[in-house]
Scaffold this active site. Structure first.
Site: not given
Length: 277
Positions: A92, A122, A186
């Site tokens: 992403c 992540e 995000c």
């Protein structure tokens, strides 16, 4: 009983992008789960022959490898590039951003504070781009006994709550001469969390749909549970129980960023079939 979906829920941009890539590429392997949703992973394997491998060492005769949405470590990426295999990067862009920030800031001599779960893929990936020293924390208390440098850069796991990130930032501002703060949360996380907060305040039962190993789904569930005691986290409609909805007037539904619409619709259909008036 009213059934209401949150204003913002489900697949985020990064997940949609990764799913589309996997469907187009076909006949490939992902290094770790592409997304944190077992049902969608099974669908990709069944319909598009996209299988999940635990790590790079598990690669054998595969000709195509897809990098998961959460990214992989810098070291794993370098190892993957040495292999005779075509690489497709589905990381992403919101995850790539903190990787790049950590690499650049550490080159400039900053030590890095990462607000996040050290065991999350992540965060492992982001940390691997630090060339100085990295401190991965979930609470400001973890920083109290650390001798912090004068120059610090701070980033967050993309799915964390902004208010908790600011607690870390405020603590660091009092301890270091120079603090560079990068908002790496995000925007889909902001929107989904705000939406479930609003919905859970007016619901007497909440259902959050998503992978139980999904960080953003767990955050949504915690917000729902704070405002609505009768909140439940499920992966599929099979987990629903009729008694959850007896004597309830308003059922709120939200879903994690890796939850496809077809699962959400199955959940809604089953709740409707319970026939709660």
């Amino acid at each position: 009983m009213i059934i209401e979906l949150a204003k913002n829920y489900g697949f985020c941009f990064g997940v949609k992008r990764a799913i589309k890539k996997a469907e187009q590429i076909k006949d490939a392997a992902t290094i770790g789960p592409l997304i944190h949703n077992n049902e969608e992973i099974s669908r990709l394997q069944k319909n598009f022959n996209v299988k999940t491998l635990e790590n790079i060492k598990s690669l054998s005769n595969e000709t195509k490898a897809i990098i998961r949405t959460h990214g992989i470590t810098k070291q794993d990426l370098e190892e993957l590039r040495k292999k005779d295999i075509e690489i497709f990067d589905a990381t992403c862009p919101f995850v790539t951003k903190p990787q790049q920030i950590c690499e650049q800031m550490s080159k400039e001599g900053y030590e890095i504070v990462i607000f996040g779960d050290e065991n999350h893929p992540e965060v492992k990936g982001v940390k691997s781009y630090v060339n100085t020293k990295a401190y991965v924390v979930l609470d400001k208390k973890e920083l109290q006994n650390i001798k912090l440098p004068s120059k610090i850069a701070v980033v967050s796991q993309t799915t964390k709550k902004p208010e908790h990130f600011m607690e870390i930032v405020n603590f660091l501002m009092l301890k270091a001469k120079e603090v560079r703060v990068f908002n790496t949360i995000c925007d889909a996380t902001f929107k989904n969390q705000d939406a479930i907060k609003e919905l859970s305040l007016k619901s007497d039962v909440m259902v959050v749909v998503g992978g139980k190993n999904s960080a953003n789904t767990k955050q949504l569930f915690l917000i729902a549970k704070t405002n609505c005691e009768d909140s439940y986290l499920i992966e599929t409609e099979e987990e629903l129980k009729k008694e959850w909805f007896l004597d309830k007037k308003h059922c709120g539904i939200s879903a994690g960023a890796s939850t496809p619409d077809w699962i959400i619709q199955k959940v809604i259909a089953k709740i409707e079939n319970f026939g709660i008036n």
